[in-house]
Design a protein around this motif. Structure first.
Motif, PDB file in Angstrom:
ATOM      1  N   ILE A  32      24.019   9.786  86.664  1.00 19.66           N
ATOM      2  CA  ILE A  32      24.985   9.885  87.751  1.00 19.66           C
ATOM      3  C   ILE A  32      25.139  11.348  88.153  1.00 19.66           C
ATOM      4  O   ILE A  32      24.642  12.242  87.458  1.00 19.66           O
ATOM      5  CB  ILE A  32      26.361   9.288  87.355  1.00 19.66           C
ATOM      6  CG1 ILE A  32      27.008  10.082  86.228  1.00 19.66           C
ATOM      7  CG2 ILE A  32      26.224   7.820  86.967  1.00 19.66           C
ATOM      8  CD1 ILE A  32      28.468   9.721  85.963  1.00 19.66           C
ATOM      9  N   GLU A  33      25.809  11.588  89.274  1.00 19.35           N
ATOM     10  CA  GLU A  33      26.052  12.935  89.776  1.00 19.35           C
ATOM     11  C   GLU A  33      24.739  13.712  89.771  1.00 19.35           C
ATOM     12  O   GLU A  33      23.721  13.198  90.216  1.00 19.35           O
ATOM     13  CB  GLU A  33      27.173  13.600  88.981  1.00 19.35           C
ATOM     14  CG  GLU A  33      28.493  12.860  89.076  1.00 19.35           C
ATOM     15  CD  GLU A  33      29.576  13.385  88.158  1.00 19.35           C
ATOM     16  OE1 GLU A  33      29.361  14.403  87.460  1.00 19.35           O
ATOM     17  OE2 GLU A  33      30.650  12.761  88.121  1.00 19.35           O
ATOM     18  N   ASP A  34      24.723  14.957  89.270  1.00 17.36           N
ATOM     19  CA  ASP A  34      23.482  15.744  89.261  1.00 17.36           C
ATOM     20  C   ASP A  34      22.482  15.269  88.212  1.00 17.36           C
ATOM     21  O   ASP A  34      21.323  15.696  88.204  1.00 17.36           O
ATOM     22  CB  ASP A  34      23.787  17.229  89.053  1.00 17.36           C
ATOM     23  CG  ASP A  34      24.334  17.897  90.303  1.00 17.36           C
ATOM     24  OD1 ASP A  34      24.104  17.370  91.413  1.00 17.36           O
ATOM     25  OD2 ASP A  34      24.985  18.952  90.182  1.00 17.36           O
ATOM     26  N   ALA A  58      19.894   4.809  87.872  1.00 16.93           N
ATOM     27  CA  ALA A  58      20.448   5.940  88.617  1.00 16.93           C
ATOM     28  C   ALA A  58      21.440   5.385  89.633  1.00 16.93           C
ATOM     29  O   ALA A  58      21.177   4.368  90.281  1.00 16.93           O
ATOM     30  CB  ALA A  58      19.348   6.729  89.316  1.00 16.93           C
ATOM     31  N   LEU A  59      22.569   6.037  89.767  1.00 18.26           N
ATOM     32  CA  LEU A  59      23.597   5.593  90.704  1.00 18.26           C
ATOM     33  C   LEU A  59      23.121   5.873  92.126  1.00 18.26           C
ATOM     34  O   LEU A  59      22.854   7.020  92.481  1.00 18.26           O
ATOM     35  CB  LEU A  59      24.908   6.302  90.404  1.00 18.26           C
ATOM     36  CG  LEU A  59      26.135   5.766  91.105  1.00 18.26           C
ATOM     37  CD1 LEU A  59      26.413   4.313  90.716  1.00 18.26           C
ATOM     38  CD2 LEU A  59      27.343   6.626  90.778  1.00 18.26           C
ATOM     39  N   VAL A  79      21.412   1.523  90.989  1.00 15.54           N
ATOM     40  CA  VAL A  79      22.538   0.593  90.901  1.00 15.54           C
ATOM     41  C   VAL A  79      23.692   1.123  91.741  1.00 15.54           C
ATOM     42  O   VAL A  79      23.834   2.332  91.930  1.00 15.54           O
ATOM     43  CB  VAL A  79      22.999   0.390  89.445  1.00 15.54           C
ATOM     44  CG1 VAL A  79      21.925  -0.287  88.617  1.00 15.54           C
ATOM     45  CG2 VAL A  79      23.429   1.694  88.791  1.00 15.54           C
ATOM     46  N   ASP A  80      24.525   0.191  92.219  1.00 13.90           N
ATOM     47  CA  ASP A  80      25.730   0.583  92.937  1.00 13.90           C
ATOM     48  C   ASP A  80      26.894   0.645  91.949  1.00 13.90           C
ATOM     49  O   ASP A  80      26.730   0.415  90.744  1.00 13.90           O
ATOM     50  CB  ASP A  80      26.004  -0.368  94.107  1.00 13.90           C
ATOM     51  CG  ASP A  80      26.226  -1.815  93.666  1.00 13.90           C
ATOM     52  OD1 ASP A  80      26.454  -2.081  92.463  1.00 13.90           O
ATOM     53  OD2 ASP A  80      26.167  -2.692  94.540  1.00 13.90           O
ATOM     54  N   TYR A  81      28.085   0.953  92.470  1.00 13.74           N
ATOM     55  CA  TYR A  81      29.236   1.093  91.578  1.00 13.74           C
ATOM     56  C   TYR A  81      29.608  -0.216  90.876  1.00 13.74           C
ATOM     57  O   TYR A  81      30.029  -0.199  89.718  1.00 13.74           O
ATOM     58  CB  TYR A  81      30.446   1.640  92.351  1.00 13.74           C
ATOM     59  CG  TYR A  81      30.346   3.129  92.572  1.00 13.74           C
ATOM     60  CD1 TYR A  81      30.609   4.030  91.546  1.00 13.74           C
ATOM     61  CD2 TYR A  81      29.976   3.638  93.811  1.00 13.74           C
ATOM     62  CE1 TYR A  81      30.503   5.399  91.742  1.00 13.74           C
ATOM     63  CE2 TYR A  81      29.873   5.003  94.019  1.00 13.74           C
ATOM     64  CZ  TYR A  81      30.141   5.876  92.983  1.00 13.74           C
ATOM     65  OH  TYR A  81      30.031   7.233  93.179  1.00 13.74           O
ATOM     66  N   GLY A  82      29.425  -1.343  91.549  1.00 19.00           N
ATOM     67  CA  GLY A  82      29.698  -2.629  90.907  1.00 19.00           C
ATOM     68  C   GLY A  82      28.795  -2.860  89.712  1.00 19.00           C
ATOM     69  O   GLY A  82      29.241  -3.311  88.647  1.00 19.00           O
ATOM     70  N   LEU A  87      27.297  -2.736  83.883  1.00 19.21           N
ATOM     71  CA  LEU A  87      26.564  -2.136  82.765  1.00 19.21           C
ATOM     72  C   LEU A  87      27.517  -1.712  81.646  1.00 19.21           C
ATOM     73  O   LEU A  87      27.230  -1.922  80.463  1.00 19.21           O
ATOM     74  CB  LEU A  87      25.751  -0.928  83.238  1.00 19.21           C
ATOM     75  CG  LEU A  87      24.511  -1.233  84.061  1.00 19.21           C
ATOM     76  CD1 LEU A  87      23.945   0.043  84.678  1.00 19.21           C
ATOM     77  CD2 LEU A  87      23.460  -1.916  83.205  1.00 19.21           C
ATOM     78  N   CYS A  88      28.643  -1.134  82.021  1.00 16.67           N
ATOM     79  CA  CYS A  88      29.628  -0.731  81.009  1.00 16.67           C
ATOM     80  C   CYS A  88      30.157  -1.941  80.244  1.00 16.67           C
ATOM     81  O   CYS A  88      30.389  -1.857  79.033  1.00 16.67           O
ATOM     82  CB  CYS A  88      30.779   0.029  81.671  1.00 16.67           C
ATOM     83  SG  CYS A  88      30.316   1.652  82.319  1.00 16.67           S
ATOM     84  N   CYS A  89      30.326  -3.054  80.940  1.00 19.02           N
ATOM     85  CA  CYS A  89      30.830  -4.271  80.295  1.00 19.02           C
ATOM     86  C   CYS A  89      29.762  -4.955  79.441  1.00 19.02           C
ATOM     87  O   CYS A  89      30.089  -5.592  78.437  1.00 19.02           O
ATOM     88  CB  CYS A  89      31.343  -5.246  81.349  1.00 19.02           C
ATOM     89  SG  CYS A  89      32.822  -4.663  82.208  1.00 19.02           S
TER      90      CYS A  89
END
Length: 98
Positions: A32-34, A58-59, A79-82, A87-89
């Motif tokens: 994510i991010e950089d 990659a986000l 992947v998108d934010y959803g 993935l976290c779940c």
């Protein structure tokens, strides 16, 4: 099975190197991010990511913000934010690297 979230540019910070040192086979890595800079196909970091067992994500918003859409390696799934939340779940353990 762990989801490792890397948010820093790999050439400017040791987060990805530290992550790769401890990530087990089968763990997933989300850039994510950089951190998405490591997903560029021509980078040495992408070669290291592609060589390991496990899924690389990659986000997509961060990829788009950096204009990298056409430069990602084939082993990287955007992947998108959803899907980020999913993935976290799905992973019993989540480790952030920054």
């Amino acid at each position: 099975m762990t989801l490792h979230i890397v948010s820093k540019a790999p050439d400017l910070n040791a987060a990805l190197a530290d992550c790769l040192r401890v990530a087990a086979a089968g763990d997933s890595i989300l850039l994510i991010e950089d951190g998405v800079l490591a997903a560029v196909a021509s980078s040495a970091w992408h070669a290291q990511l592609a060589a390991r067992e496990g899924t690389i994500y990659a986000l997509d918003d961060d990829v788009a913000a950096r204009g990298l859409q056409s430069l990602l390696g084939a082993s990287v799934t955007t992947v998108d934010y959803g899907a980020f939340v999913d993935l976290c779940c799905q992973h019993p353990s989540v480790q952030s690297w920054f």
